[in-house]
Design a protein around this motif. Sequence first.
Motif, short mmCIF file in Angstrom:
data_model
loop_
_atom_site.label_atom_id
_atom_site.label_comp_id
_atom_site.label_asym_id
_atom_site.label_seq_id
_atom_site.Cartn_x
_atom_site.Cartn_y
_atom_site.Cartn_z
N GLY A 51 0.83 -1.20 0.00
CA GLY A 51 0.00 0.00 0.00
C GLY A 51 0.85 1.24 0.00
O GLY A 51 1.92 1.26 0.60
N GLY A 52 0.42 2.26 -0.73
CA GLY A 52 1.13 3.52 -0.73
C GLY A 52 2.05 3.69 -1.91
O GLY A 52 1.88 3.06 -2.96
N THR A 53 3.07 4.55 -1.71
CA THR A 53 3.97 4.93 -2.79
C THR A 53 5.42 4.96 -2.30
O THR A 53 5.68 5.45 -1.19
N VAL A 54 6.33 4.44 -3.13
CA VAL A 54 7.75 4.46 -2.81
C VAL A 54 8.52 5.00 -4.01
O VAL A 54 8.26 4.61 -5.15
N ARG A 55 9.47 5.88 -3.74
CA ARG A 55 10.40 6.36 -4.77
C ARG A 55 11.69 5.57 -4.59
O ARG A 55 12.23 5.49 -3.48
N PHE A 56 12.16 4.96 -5.67
CA PHE A 56 13.39 4.17 -5.65
C PHE A 56 14.46 4.88 -6.47
O PHE A 56 14.23 5.18 -7.64
N GLU A 57 15.58 5.18 -5.85
CA GLU A 57 16.75 5.71 -6.56
C GLU A 57 17.77 4.58 -6.54
O GLU A 57 18.47 4.38 -5.55
N ILE A 58 17.79 3.82 -7.63
CA ILE A 58 18.49 2.53 -7.65
C ILE A 58 19.86 2.64 -8.30
O ILE A 58 19.99 3.13 -9.43
N GLY A 59 20.87 2.18 -7.57
CA GLY A 59 22.23 2.12 -8.10
C GLY A 59 22.41 0.86 -8.92
O GLY A 59 21.52 0.02 -9.03
N ARG A 60 23.59 0.72 -9.52
CA ARG A 60 23.88 -0.44 -10.35
C ARG A 60 23.83 -1.71 -9.49
O ARG A 60 24.41 -1.78 -8.41
N LEU A 79 16.12 -3.14 -14.89
CA LEU A 79 17.13 -3.47 -15.90
C LEU A 79 18.37 -2.60 -15.80
O LEU A 79 19.45 -3.01 -16.22
N GLU A 80 18.24 -1.37 -15.30
CA GLU A 80 19.39 -0.47 -15.21
C GLU A 80 19.18 0.53 -14.09
O GLU A 80 18.04 0.74 -13.65
N PRO A 81 20.25 1.15 -13.60
CA PRO A 81 20.11 2.14 -12.54
C PRO A 81 19.16 3.25 -12.98
O PRO A 81 19.04 3.55 -14.16
N GLY A 82 18.49 3.85 -12.03
CA GLY A 82 17.60 4.94 -12.37
C GLY A 82 16.69 5.31 -11.23
O GLY A 82 16.88 4.89 -10.09
N ILE A 83 15.65 6.08 -11.57
CA ILE A 83 14.67 6.53 -10.59
C ILE A 83 13.31 5.97 -10.98
O ILE A 83 12.86 6.16 -12.11
N TYR A 84 12.69 5.29 -10.04
CA TYR A 84 11.43 4.61 -10.28
C TYR A 84 10.47 4.94 -9.15
O TYR A 84 10.90 5.09 -8.00
N THR A 93 -1.31 -1.82 -9.42
CA THR A 93 0.07 -1.40 -9.24
C THR A 93 0.49 -0.52 -10.40
O THR A 93 0.26 -0.85 -11.56
N ARG A 94 1.14 0.60 -10.08
CA ARG A 94 1.63 1.52 -11.10
C ARG A 94 3.14 1.68 -10.94
O ARG A 94 3.63 1.89 -9.82
N PHE A 95 3.85 1.56 -12.05
CA PHE A 95 5.29 1.79 -12.08
C PHE A 95 5.54 3.02 -12.95
O PHE A 95 5.16 3.04 -14.12
N ASP A 96 6.15 4.06 -12.39
CA ASP A 96 6.53 5.26 -13.12
C ASP A 96 8.04 5.24 -13.27
O ASP A 96 8.76 5.18 -12.27
N VAL A 97 8.52 5.27 -14.51
CA VAL A 97 9.96 5.20 -14.77
C VAL A 97 10.44 6.60 -15.15
O VAL A 97 10.10 7.11 -16.21
N GLN A 98 11.20 7.24 -14.27
CA GLN A 98 11.75 8.56 -14.56
C GLN A 98 13.09 8.44 -15.27
O GLN A 98 13.38 9.19 -16.18
N GLU A 99 13.91 7.51 -14.83
CA GLU A 99 15.21 7.22 -15.45
C GLU A 99 15.39 5.71 -15.40
O GLU A 99 14.99 5.07 -14.44
N GLY A 100 16.00 5.14 -16.44
CA GLY A 100 16.25 3.71 -16.47
C GLY A 100 15.17 2.96 -17.23
O GLY A 100 14.44 3.53 -18.03
#
Length: 139
Positions: A51-60, A79-84, A93-100
Motif C-alpha cells: 500500500g502507498g507509494t515508494v520512490r526508488f533511486e536505484i544504483g547499479r 534493468l538499469e540504474p535509475g529513478i522509479y 500497481t503503477r510503475f513510473d519510470v523517470q530514469e532507467g
Amino acid sequence: MFAMAGDAFNSIGPAVLEITYLDDGTTLILGDDTSLLLNGSAGGKRTNLSGGTVRFEIGRQPEDRPMILASYNAEATILEPGIYIQSYTNEGTRFDVQEGSLVARRFSDGRTDTVSAGETHTCRADETAVIKFDPDGLK
C-alpha cells in the motif's frame, strides 16, 4: 538504525521514511501511508509493497541479482540504474519510470512489458495493463 531482510516499514499519515542500502547507495523513500517489506534473497534485492507509494533511486545492481519491486498483483525487474516510483492501491500497481528501464510482469497471466524512461505502466486489479508516455513527468 539498521534494517534487515524481513523487516517491514509503515509510514502513517503525512510522513516520509528514507532507507539507504549500504552496499550500492540505493535509496527508498516511502510516502504517506505506505507499507513496505524488505524481502532479501540470494537472487538480489526485493521489496514488497502492500500500500502507498515508494520512490526508488536505484544504483547499479549485480547482473545476476537484479532488484525486484513487487506488490500483490505484479512485479518489476529493474534493468538499469535509475529513478522509479511504485504505487499500490486496491485499483492496482503503477510503475513510473523517470530514469532507467524495467520489465513489469502481471502475476495473473505472466504477461511482461518493458517500460522505459518517461513511461508509466499500470497493472490494474481487473487484470488490464496500461502503458503510456507522459512528456510532462509525473503528475
